[in-house]
Design an enzyme around this catalytic site. Structure first.
Site, PDB file in Angstrom:
ATOM      1  CD  GLU A   1      12.000 -30.694 139.687  1.00  8.85           C
ATOM      2  OE1 GLU A   1      12.490 -31.322 138.914  1.00  8.85           O
ATOM      3  OE2 GLU A   1      10.724 -30.095 139.297  1.00  8.85           O
TER       4      GLU A   1
ATOM      5  CD  GLU B   1      10.197 -28.093 133.350  1.00  4.80           C
ATOM      6  OE1 GLU B   1      10.491 -29.144 133.791  1.00  4.80           O
ATOM      7  OE2 GLU B   1       9.380 -27.127 133.842  1.00  4.80           O
TER       8      GLU B   1
END
Length: 869
Positions: free
Chosen positions: A355, A640
């Site tokens: 990502e 996260e």
């Protein structure tokens, strides 16, 4: 000044992977010595320039990642000394190329070469001689190409090097011509070339291995003690043809390398040994890792054999924080490391999996923290230019990521990418305003304004007749801890509540931007829009609970935090909403119940409505989910998810799990403003609010910030019933001192030492002093005057009000004043090293005494709100 481009973009004819390009040349004779020489260089891929065998500059991963269709950045290197040292003989200009962002795989679709089919480079060397003659050496079809020792390179997957193929002399005149082949020109429009205004990516430091051991499965594992971003560097000797393989990961699971969170990213480097002494450093990739698995090492691997090279954009550190709670100190260090690891040319979400994209929502909420910790003015101004380019070519819509590579990928079946998205697209307005508050750069604000205005007008077109933003896909309170691992958008907060609140904030912020820039018609338009949205929000989402209280639709912490901090409620509604928020926070055991949208604002909402101790208890909770839960597990970066690692030591089962994600570290902004007590009252800290608010059992704290005018510092300590504060105010500025239970005081430039009675433990303190407050007791002041206050009253007695008086700071006490000798025995506060002064910038705003707040973005004639407003 941009060069007059004569160079062509060139690519190798026969070298598909990591080619070497070079050109031999001789300096023109008869023009005297070289007066100046500059190399302008860029690539569609990565480029490492060499001159006469030596690297040009220290930067890596250049030219970075921009919206290549419209902006390809170049760097300019001063090579005067290097070229002059080579004399009048033959010189060689060489370019080593890698795949990078332009040619490599990006995002999770598996697609590569999104910006073009070839790795190519462009260089222009301009040599100025003493007599004014200029010689220009450019990339063109006279250059030659050769394979390098790099067999494969990719940002996600890693780099493979065969040391047997290395030719250290490839960029020198001593290298032969065998194996060198032709190049060809690539169709390229030089009008997209733009100077890279942000700082380059460089090697920042080296971290040594702390431990080497064998895993339960027999693997050799290495712990570097810190989750970081970069690569391994080592020197090794072994038999020719032996392959050393290195896999990277952020965590361990069941005693083995935890690679599942990497998804498809291989994060694996390999080195084939030459049989001699080999130095390995894979500079065409980077990894997010704390642990490495090493296979094929010749002999026993020792900790001293490996170094982790930390890599990120070369940002100047500007802000620090420290306090008596070591877990909070570790949390702050984690925020710093996550900023460093995700500011690698682009502000990314994560640095390790498939990502690593410039997600706009993450930055929208984290920017105030980043602007305190580092000088990010040029770094983020450059990124905003990419945002502007993407938005301008997307019908005014700010994409989820910048640069927008998701437009090249098949759309997610549950995520329509056809419209603006709250919080994520709102970065167009929130970020420029944050940077303006931090640095006071009106020119940068004006440059970013068109994108902000276009975004707000786009949102206005999406509102319902009632003024609500309640349709279309929204991330909303992404990663609510109560959402299931496989559905991070399933939050408690109603998406219309979150998005409409965000629309109001963006409209108010755009109005403030317009007023600063003298665009009064725009300001009136956006203020009217903000009021329309506020009225719609109150009419549809705010209810009377039947007993005089206020509820907000979905009745969860995020809904109340946003309604309070984004200025959607009147004063009575704010008080009631704050009380309900405090009840919900307490009901949750002061554990986190908010996601991406609510988390940055929940402590502020509690604080501004009189629930400071609840905010501290939320901050200092150690159970999962909380900010300090990862700290208790040994985390060295921000996660996260609140539970990226479960209490049983297993990785969260969701497919989206990172251990280096700065967004939830946005609470550090509250820590800087409330615990340390430093915030801007005017853009660029032309006027500073110094307002530490002790609580949470913290006995001392200190913060330092290098502002555009110089260093602001605050040190406070609780000692024998007193709150003792030391503060430094930069030259040419002023500060407002606001302490619990005391009158506001003006601080001139210089150093000050002040004492007031400490607030009782556990009692909430309001955000402004009451009419019954006493003046602060000044122990010493570098400005030559001091304020005074009455002695502390007996326990339970009211603090008498005494008017200000001034005395020379070295004088004896005078009647009616405590003087400067009253606290001569006060404890010394922790010392800090001085910080160099930055270049001052002119400010255009006036101010009045006020408290920075999310809830009230203000015009140029009012006090500046906190940086994120």
């Amino acid at each position: 000044m941009s060069p007059t481009w004569q160079a062509s973009m060139i690519a190798a004819d026969e070298v598909p992977q990591a080619p070497l390009l070079r050109r031999r040349f001789t300096l023109h004779a008869g023009h005297g010595p070289v007066r100046a020489a500059h190399l302008h260089v860029t690539a569609k891929g990565l480029v490492e320039p060499h001159l006469d065998g030596a690297p040009v500059g220290e930067e890596v991963l250049s030219p970075g990642w921009s919206s290549y269709e419209w902006r390809l950045r170049y760097r300019t290197h001063d090579v005067t000394a290097a070229l002059a040292a080579g004399g009048s003989g033959e010189h060689v200009l060489g370019l080593a190329l890698g795949s990078g962002w332009s040619h490599g795989r990006l995002a999770w679709s598996g697609r590569s070469a999104l910006y073009g089919a070839e790795i190519a480079a462009l260089a222009q060397l301009e040599v100025d001689f003493a007599d004014g003659h200029r010689q220009v050496v450019v990339t063109d079809e006279t250059w030659r190409a050769h394979p390098s020792a790099v067999l494969a390179d990719a940002l996600y997957d890693g780099q493979s090097i065969d040391a047997r193929l290395l030719d250290p002399a490839w960029a020198t005149a001593a290298s032969g011509e065998d194996g060198w082949s032709a190049v060809h020109a690539v169709d390229f429009d030089t009008s997209v070339l733009t100077e890279h205004i942000g700082p380059p990516v460089r090697r920042q430091e080296v971290v040594g291995a702390q431990r080497v051991w064998t895993s339960p499965s027999g693997r050799t594992l290495v712990d570097f003690g810190q989750n970081l971003v970069g690569w391994l560097r080592f020197t090794v000797t072994g038999e020719a043809g032996r392959t050393i393989t290195i896999r990277h990961a952020e965590v361990l699971e069941h005693g083995e390398l935890g690679t599942r969170p990497l998804r498809s990213a291989k994060a694996t480097d390999t080195l084939v040994l030459s049989g001699g002494r080999d130095v390995f450093e894979p500079t065409f990739t980077f990894h997010g890792f704390r642990y490495a698995e090493v296979d094929g090492w010749p002999g026993d691997l020792r900790p001293e054999d490996l170094q982790a090279v930390v890599v990120h954009s070369d940002l100047t550190r500007t802000g620090t924080f420290e306090c008596s709670d070591e877990d909070l100190n570790q949390l702050h260090r984690n925020v710093v490391w996550s900023t460093r690891g995700n500011f690698v040319d682009v502000p990314t979400d994560c640095p390790q999996r498939d990502e690593r994209l410039g997600w706009t929502g993450d930055l929208a909420v984290f920017a105030p923290t980043a602007a305190y910790l580092f000088d990010v003015s040029a770094f983020l101004r450059d990124w905003l230019r990419d945002l502007d380019a993407e938005q301008a070519h997307n019908d005014g819509i700010v994409p989820w990521v910048v640069p927008d590579v998701l437009k090249f990928s098949p759309p997610h079946p549950q995520m329509a990418r056809t419209e603006a998205t709250s919080f994520w697209s709102d970065v167009a307005a929130w970020l420029p305003w944050t940077l303006y508050q931090a640095y006071g750069d009106r020119e940068a604000l004006a440059e970013a304004y068109p994108a902000a205005a276009a975004h707000v007008r786009r949102v206005a077109s999406l509102l319902s007749p009632a003024g609500l933003w309640d349709t279309g896909f929204q991330f909303a309170d992404w990663l609510d801890p109560d959402a299931p691992p496989d559905d991070p958008a399933a939050a408690k907060a109603d998406k219309g509540v979150v998005s409409t609140a965000a629309a109001h904030r963006s409209a108010r912020t755009a109005a403030d931007m317009a007023r600063v820039l003298g665009r009064e018609d725009d300001a009136a338009e956006f203020e009217a829009l903000a009021e329309r949205v506020r009225e719609g929000f109150v009419a549809h989402y705010v209810q009377d609970d039947g007993s005089g209280g206020t509820t907000v639709t979905s009745d969860c912490a995020t809904a109340y935090a946003l309604a309070i901090e984004f200025g959607l409620l009147d004063e009575q509604q704010r008080r009631s909403a704050g009380q309900r928020l405090a009840e919900l926070v307490a009901k949750a055991g002061h554990r986190i119940s908010t996601g991406f949208a609510g988390t940055p604002y929940v402590t502020d909402a509690l604080t501004s409505t009189g629930h400071l101790e609840d905010a501290y208890r939320l901050l200092t909770e150690r159970g999962c989910p909380s900010w300090l839960y990862p700290v208790t597990t040994g985390a060295t970066t921000v996660w996260e998810r609140w539970d990226s690692m479960l209490p049983d030591g297993t990785i969260n089962p969701g497919q989206m799990t990172s251990f280096n994600h700065y967004a939830l570290g946005a609470v550090a902004d509250w820590v800087h403003r409330t615990v340390a007590g430093i915030s801007a009252l005017e853009p660029g800290y032309a006027r500073t609010l110094i307002a530490p608010r002790p609580g949470g059992g913290i006995s001392w704290a200190r913060g330092e910030l290098r502002t555009p005018h110089g260093p602001v510092s605050v040190h406070w300590q609780l000692h024998e019933g007193q709150l003792v504060v030391e503060a430094t105010v930069p030259d040419g500025t002023s500060a407002l001192l606001r302490l619990p239970g005391a009158e506001d005081a003006e601080l001139a430039p210089g150093s000050h030492r002040v004492s007031v009675p400490a607030p009782p433990a556990g009692r909430a303190t309001t955000s402004s002093a009451s009419s019954e407050s006493a003046a602060p007791r000044v122990i010493s002041s570098a400005t030559g005057t001091a304020l005074c206050c009455p002695p502390s009253p007996a326990s339970g007695a009211a603090m008498p009000a005494v008017p200000h008086c001034t005395i020379p700071s070295t004088a004896d006490p005078v009647p009616g004043c405590c003087g400067t000798a009253a606290l001569a025995s006060a404890p010394a506060l922790p010392s800090t090293r001085p910080i160099a002064t930055m270049r001052a910038k002119k400010q255009t705003s006036a101010s009045t005494s006020g408290v920075p707040s999310h809830s009230a973005p203000t015009s140029i004639a009012s006090p500046a709100p906190r940086a994120s407003t």
